[in-house]
Design a protein around this motif. Sequence first.
Motif, PDB file in Angstrom:
ATOM      1  N   GLU A   8      21.439  -9.812  -3.952  1.00  0.00           N
ATOM      2  CA  GLU A   8      22.023 -10.502  -2.810  1.00  0.00           C
ATOM      3  C   GLU A   8      22.435  -9.540  -1.705  1.00  0.00           C
ATOM      4  N   ASP A   9      22.061  -8.282  -1.813  1.00  0.00           N
ATOM      5  CA  ASP A   9      22.388  -7.285  -0.804  1.00  0.00           C
ATOM      6  C   ASP A   9      21.820  -7.725   0.545  1.00  0.00           C
ATOM      7  N   PRO A  10      22.681  -7.936   1.547  1.00  0.00           N
ATOM      8  CA  PRO A  10      22.192  -8.411   2.844  1.00  0.00           C
ATOM      9  C   PRO A  10      21.316  -7.392   3.563  1.00  0.00           C
ATOM     10  N   SER A  11      21.396  -6.117   3.198  1.00  0.00           N
ATOM     11  CA  SER A  11      20.563  -5.117   3.863  1.00  0.00           C
ATOM     12  C   SER A  11      19.162  -5.055   3.269  1.00  0.00           C
ATOM     13  N   PHE A  12      18.961  -5.725   2.136  1.00  0.00           N
ATOM     14  CA  PHE A  12      17.635  -5.708   1.518  1.00  0.00           C
ATOM     15  C   PHE A  12      16.639  -6.398   2.427  1.00  0.00           C
ATOM     16  N   GLY A  13      15.501  -5.726   2.682  1.00  0.00           N
ATOM     17  CA  GLY A  13      14.485  -6.289   3.561  1.00  0.00           C
ATOM     18  C   GLY A  13      14.696  -5.932   5.012  1.00  0.00           C
ATOM     19  N   MET A  14      15.695  -5.087   5.296  1.00  0.00           N
ATOM     20  CA  MET A  14      15.939  -4.662   6.685  1.00  0.00           C
ATOM     21  C   MET A  14      15.312  -3.300   6.898  1.00  0.00           C
ATOM     22  N   ASP A  15      14.952  -3.027   8.137  1.00  0.00           N
ATOM     23  CA  ASP A  15      14.438  -1.701   8.426  1.00  0.00           C
ATOM     24  C   ASP A  15      15.612  -0.748   8.615  1.00  0.00           C
ATOM     25  N   ASP A  16      15.326   0.518   8.929  1.00  0.00           N
ATOM     26  CA  ASP A  16      16.368   1.541   8.959  1.00  0.00           C
ATOM     27  C   ASP A  16      17.486   1.296   9.952  1.00  0.00           C
ATOM     28  N   ASP A  17      17.212   0.593  11.066  1.00  0.00           N
ATOM     29  CA  ASP A  17      18.280   0.366  12.030  1.00  0.00           C
ATOM     30  C   ASP A  17      18.994  -0.963  11.816  1.00  0.00           C
ATOM     31  N   ASP A  59       0.831  -1.211   0.000  1.00  0.00           N
ATOM     32  CA  ASP A  59       0.000   0.000   0.000  1.00  0.00           C
ATOM     33  C   ASP A  59       0.864   1.259   0.000  1.00  0.00           C
ATOM     34  N   MET A  60       1.921   1.206  -0.764  1.00  0.00           N
ATOM     35  CA  MET A  60       2.897   2.277  -0.783  1.00  0.00           C
ATOM     36  C   MET A  60       2.300   3.626  -1.168  1.00  0.00           C
ATOM     37  N   GLU A  61       1.293   3.630  -2.026  1.00  0.00           N
ATOM     38  CA  GLU A  61       0.699   4.894  -2.464  1.00  0.00           C
ATOM     39  C   GLU A  61       0.018   5.644  -1.315  1.00  0.00           C
ATOM     40  N   GLU A  62      -0.174   4.973  -0.174  1.00  0.00           N
ATOM     41  CA  GLU A  62      -0.807   5.607   0.981  1.00  0.00           C
ATOM     42  C   GLU A  62       0.211   6.204   1.956  1.00  0.00           C
ATOM     43  N   LEU A  63       1.503   6.005   1.700  1.00  0.00           N
ATOM     44  CA  LEU A  63       2.535   6.483   2.626  1.00  0.00           C
ATOM     45  C   LEU A  63       2.783   7.979   2.454  1.00  0.00           C
ATOM     46  N   ASP A  64       3.361   8.594   3.493  1.00  0.00           N
ATOM     47  CA  ASP A  64       3.686  10.015   3.413  1.00  0.00           C
ATOM     48  C   ASP A  64       4.928  10.205   2.537  1.00  0.00           C
ATOM     49  N   GLU A  65       5.157  11.445   2.139  1.00  0.00           N
ATOM     50  CA  GLU A  65       6.234  11.761   1.203  1.00  0.00           C
ATOM     51  C   GLU A  65       7.620  11.394   1.737  1.00  0.00           C
ATOM     52  N   THR A 105       8.467   8.972   3.832  1.00  0.00           N
ATOM     53  CA  THR A 105       8.646   7.513   3.775  1.00  0.00           C
ATOM     54  C   THR A 105       8.845   7.058   2.333  1.00  0.00           C
ATOM     55  N   LEU A 106       8.088   7.646   1.407  1.00  0.00           N
ATOM     56  CA  LEU A 106       8.280   7.311  -0.014  1.00  0.00           C
ATOM     57  C   LEU A 106       9.699   7.656  -0.462  1.00  0.00           C
ATOM     58  N   PHE A 155      12.103   4.936   0.647  1.00  0.00           N
ATOM     59  CA  PHE A 155      12.020   3.776  -0.248  1.00  0.00           C
ATOM     60  C   PHE A 155      12.694   4.087  -1.584  1.00  0.00           C
ATOM     61  N   ARG A 156      12.450   5.279  -2.127  1.00  0.00           N
ATOM     62  CA  ARG A 156      13.036   5.655  -3.409  1.00  0.00           C
ATOM     63  C   ARG A 156      14.559   5.629  -3.315  1.00  0.00           C
ATOM     64  N   ASN A 157      15.103   6.170  -2.225  1.00  0.00           N
ATOM     65  CA  ASN A 157      16.559   6.172  -2.043  1.00  0.00           C
ATOM     66  C   ASN A 157      17.102   4.757  -1.951  1.00  0.00           C
ATOM     67  N   ARG A 158      16.391   3.882  -1.233  1.00  0.00           N
ATOM     68  CA  ARG A 158      16.825   2.485  -1.086  1.00  0.00           C
ATOM     69  C   ARG A 158      16.885   1.800  -2.463  1.00  0.00           C
ATOM     70  N   TYR A 159      15.839   1.990  -3.274  1.00  0.00           N
ATOM     71  CA  TYR A 159      15.810   1.317  -4.564  1.00  0.00           C
ATOM     72  C   TYR A 159      16.751   1.963  -5.574  1.00  0.00           C
ATOM     73  N   GLU A 160      16.991   3.260  -5.451  1.00  0.00           N
ATOM     74  CA  GLU A 160      17.994   3.887  -6.308  1.00  0.00           C
ATOM     75  C   GLU A 160      19.380   3.342  -5.988  1.00  0.00           C
ATOM     76  N   ALA A 161      19.658   3.136  -4.701  1.00  0.00           N
ATOM     77  CA  ALA A 161      20.946   2.566  -4.303  1.00  0.00           C
ATOM     78  C   ALA A 161      21.088   1.137  -4.822  1.00  0.00           C
TER      79      ALA A 161
END
Length: 170
Positions: free
Chosen positions: A130-139, A97-103, A105-106, A109-115
Amino acid sequence: MSLRHAFERGAKAAARFTGHPTCFGLAVGVVLVWVVSGPLFGFSDTWQLVINTGTTIITFLMVFLIQNSQNRDSAAVQIKLDELIRAVRRADNTLLDMEELDEATLEQFRNRYEALAKKARDGGARAACEDPSFGMDDDGDRDASPRPDRRGADPRDRDGDRRSNTQDEV
């Protein structure tokens, strides 16, 4: 038939008609008739007012038809994408439900996928997947709940229990 249903049917029919080459030909024909009739009316203010008023009204109405069509298309695409995210085993279901998130948070996510995209371009597609950080939260912590495998069972629970995937029950 409800007013909403009548509008939807009319909007769909109008969108199909106005997107057809015949409608474009009719519009060109109206403009040509208007141009040719200019000398007959002495290129008067009334003659100019006719085309200006007509095009303004049509443009005003078309804005609503286009918006309605885009809203329907966008909703359909979102549902299809949500189903793909839900169905893919390793997909991040928080994206559903990403379209419901605030700017803000979006933007995260955009920065994560650009990286990830940059990493894939620099080191090949496998490096990003195979990035081990994929699927991890910010901490840096992995999501507490493991993703179910295709059968719906917890991948750490290999005792043969074939529980149904709760995602499929939605």
